[in-house]
Design a protein around this motif. Structure first.
Motif, PDB file in Angstrom:
ATOM      1  N   ARG A 147       0.821  -1.204   0.000  1.00  0.00           N
ATOM      2  CA  ARG A 147       0.000   0.000   0.000  1.00  0.00           C
ATOM      3  C   ARG A 147       0.862   1.263   0.000  1.00  0.00           C
ATOM      4  NH1 ARG A 147      -3.798   3.139  -1.720  1.00  0.00           N
ATOM      5  NH2 ARG A 147      -4.707   4.523  -0.147  1.00  0.00           N
ATOM      6  N   LEU A 148       1.887   1.307   0.838  1.00  0.00           N
ATOM      7  CA  LEU A 148       2.745   2.486   0.920  1.00  0.00           C
ATOM      8  C   LEU A 148       3.481   2.735  -0.389  1.00  0.00           C
ATOM      9  CD1 LEU A 148       4.215   2.090   4.525  1.00  0.00           C
ATOM     10  CD2 LEU A 148       2.548   3.789   3.742  1.00  0.00           C
ATOM     11  N   GLN A 154       8.948   5.562  -5.186  1.00  0.00           N
ATOM     12  CA  GLN A 154      10.319   5.881  -4.796  1.00  0.00           C
ATOM     13  C   GLN A 154      10.516   5.871  -3.282  1.00  0.00           C
ATOM     14  OE1 GLN A 154      12.462   6.078  -7.331  1.00  0.00           O
ATOM     15  NE2 GLN A 154      10.643   5.715  -8.585  1.00  0.00           N
ATOM     16  N   LEU A 155       9.468   5.569  -2.544  1.00  0.00           N
ATOM     17  CA  LEU A 155       9.515   5.622  -1.095  1.00  0.00           C
ATOM     18  C   LEU A 155      10.449   4.553  -0.517  1.00  0.00           C
ATOM     19  CD1 LEU A 155       8.148   7.229   1.215  1.00  0.00           C
ATOM     20  CD2 LEU A 155       6.416   5.422   1.320  1.00  0.00           C
ATOM     21  N   VAL A 167      13.351  -4.866  12.757  1.00  0.00           N
ATOM     22  CA  VAL A 167      13.050  -3.843  11.757  1.00  0.00           C
ATOM     23  C   VAL A 167      13.019  -4.474  10.370  1.00  0.00           C
ATOM     24  CG1 VAL A 167      13.788  -1.630  10.766  1.00  0.00           C
ATOM     25  CG2 VAL A 167      14.286  -2.134  13.159  1.00  0.00           C
ATOM     26  N   ILE A 168      12.118  -3.957   9.517  1.00  0.00           N
ATOM     27  CA  ILE A 168      12.110  -4.342   8.103  1.00  0.00           C
ATOM     28  C   ILE A 168      12.284  -3.082   7.258  1.00  0.00           C
ATOM     29  CG2 ILE A 168      10.871  -5.468   6.212  1.00  0.00           C
ATOM     30  CD1 ILE A 168       9.180  -6.921   8.316  1.00  0.00           C
ATOM     31  N   TYR A 169      13.244  -3.119   6.353  1.00  0.00           N
ATOM     32  CA  TYR A 169      13.425  -2.039   5.367  1.00  0.00           C
ATOM     33  C   TYR A 169      12.940  -2.540   4.015  1.00  0.00           C
ATOM     34  CZ  TYR A 169      15.593   1.017   1.934  1.00  0.00           C
ATOM     35  OH  TYR A 169      15.798   1.860   0.879  1.00  0.00           O
ATOM     36  N   LYS A 170      12.211  -1.682   3.302  1.00  0.00           N
ATOM     37  CA  LYS A 170      11.770  -2.079   1.962  1.00  0.00           C
ATOM     38  C   LYS A 170      11.633  -0.859   1.068  1.00  0.00           C
ATOM     39  CE  LYS A 170       8.369  -4.879  -0.555  1.00  0.00           C
ATOM     40  NZ  LYS A 170       9.427  -5.733  -1.149  1.00  0.00           N
ATOM     41  N   ASP A 171      12.117  -0.998  -0.165  1.00  0.00           N
ATOM     42  CA  ASP A 171      11.840  -0.023  -1.213  1.00  0.00           C
ATOM     43  C   ASP A 171      11.429  -0.795  -2.456  1.00  0.00           C
ATOM     44  OD1 ASP A 171      14.230  -0.876  -2.481  1.00  0.00           O
ATOM     45  OD2 ASP A 171      15.402   0.696  -1.507  1.00  0.00           O
ATOM     46  N   SER A 172      11.445  -0.181  -3.598  1.00  0.00           N
ATOM     47  CA  SER A 172      10.932  -0.828  -4.808  1.00  0.00           C
ATOM     48  C   SER A 172      11.836  -1.936  -5.331  1.00  0.00           C
ATOM     49  CB  SER A 172      10.709   0.212  -5.913  1.00  0.00           C
ATOM     50  OG  SER A 172      11.934   0.865  -6.226  1.00  0.00           O
ATOM     51  N   VAL A 173      13.088  -1.996  -4.846  1.00  0.00           N
ATOM     52  CA  VAL A 173      14.023  -2.989  -5.387  1.00  0.00           C
ATOM     53  C   VAL A 173      14.648  -3.910  -4.349  1.00  0.00           C
ATOM     54  CG1 VAL A 173      14.590  -1.553  -7.383  1.00  0.00           C
ATOM     55  CG2 VAL A 173      15.961  -1.359  -5.297  1.00  0.00           C
TER      56      VAL A 173
END
Length: 293
Positions: free
Chosen positions: A198-199, A205-206, A217-223
């Motif tokens: 959703r985010l 690009q978030l 912790v979880i980090y996530k972006d488009s790639v």
């Protein structure tokens, strides 16, 4: 890269209690202490202790002048903190015997930021710099719009969560650092995968950092996606855990450290902070963190 923190400045009034006060209950506190606080101040100190070039702007009343001294002692630039507020913002914090906390905020001068102050400060920063925001000051939407037009990268910690955040356009945000409660309020989703989906639909690009307390912790972006487990410690006070994590993470990012290493360093810093009482006073130094990695 300079980091501008347009953030809150509070006086924390901390009460030690056996458990959180319930409706209709009168409870005796076993201890009372005052500390410098506010998510803005805490995060600026964490950024500075982690080695970032950080500038803090905000507003206090005359009762909060000591907050400027504390920031300056931590190598935070205080040139753009105004002293014209009515009463400095403050927080009433209950800390239970298990180390958990609950917080009642009074905005005070934090809610008296003017358009002129915003404009006067932002003129000193450029597209090579990063702006950090929380939700303890007023006029967030204007600040985001103005900073975005100047090309600044924007990191948002949407705390405390309310309609100001849920109505904010996320297309202009670069880094979103939030906990589970905030993520669910923004997205309406309960599962982590759905939250990220959703985010990212709001802004491809978030870069999202979802903090999960003792689950890490979880980090996530488009790639890419990275998971960082929490370090197991005996918690005394979790008040500044999130602020410490954020400050250390963004400081590493500003110094071009890779995501995985940045998460590890930030998690270690947060694990040290929770073993100490207070907010700003519990944030570890860079040397303390590196010695235990």
């Amino acid at each position: 890269m300079k980091i501008l923190n347009f953030g809150s400045l509070n006086i924390d009034k901390v009460y030690s209690v056996p458990h959180f006060v319930s409706a209709g209950e009168t409870l005796s506190s076993t201890n009372y202490e005052e500390f410098p606080g506010g998510k803005g101040l805490n995060q600026s100190i964490a950024l500075a202790k982690a080695g970032a070039e950080v500038y803090h702007t905000g507003k206090i009343g005359k009762d909060g002048l000591f907050l400027k001294d504390i920031l300056s002692e931590s190598n935070v630039n205080i040139d753009w903190i105004e002293e014209t507020g009515t009463t400095t913002g403050h927080a009433i914090i209950q800390v239970s015997s298990s180390g958990e906390n609950c917080i009642l905020l009074f905005g005070g001068a934090n809610k008296e930021i003017t358009i002129d102050q915003i404009n006067d400060v932002l003129v000193n920063f450029s597209q090579d710099d990063l702006l950090l925001l929380q939700n303890e000051i007023n006029d967030l939407e204007y600040i985001v719009e103005k900073a975005h037009k100047k090309g600044l990268k924007i990191a948002l910690n949407p705390s405390p969560i309310n309609e100001t955040i849920t109505k904010l356009g996320f297309s202009k945000i670069d880094y979103l650092i939030l906990n589970e409660i905030e993520a669910k309020a923004i997205t309406g989703e309960n599962m982590n995968d759905k939250i990220f989906q959703r985010l990212l639909s709001l802004n491809k690009q978030l870069k999202i950092v979802l903090t999960l307390g003792t689950e890490g912790v979880i980090y996530k972006d488009s790639v890419q996606e990275h998971r960082q487990p929490s370090y197991k410690v005996d918690a005394v006070d979790t008040t500044a855990a999130g602020d410490t994590f954020l400050g250390y993470f963004l400081s590493q990012i500003s110094q071009h450290t890779d995501i995985k290493k940045s998460l590890q360093i930030a998690a270690k810093a947060a694990s040290i902070a929770v073993t100490r009482k207070g907010a700003a006073s519990s944030i570890p130094t860079w040397q303390e963190v590196i010695e235990t990695i």
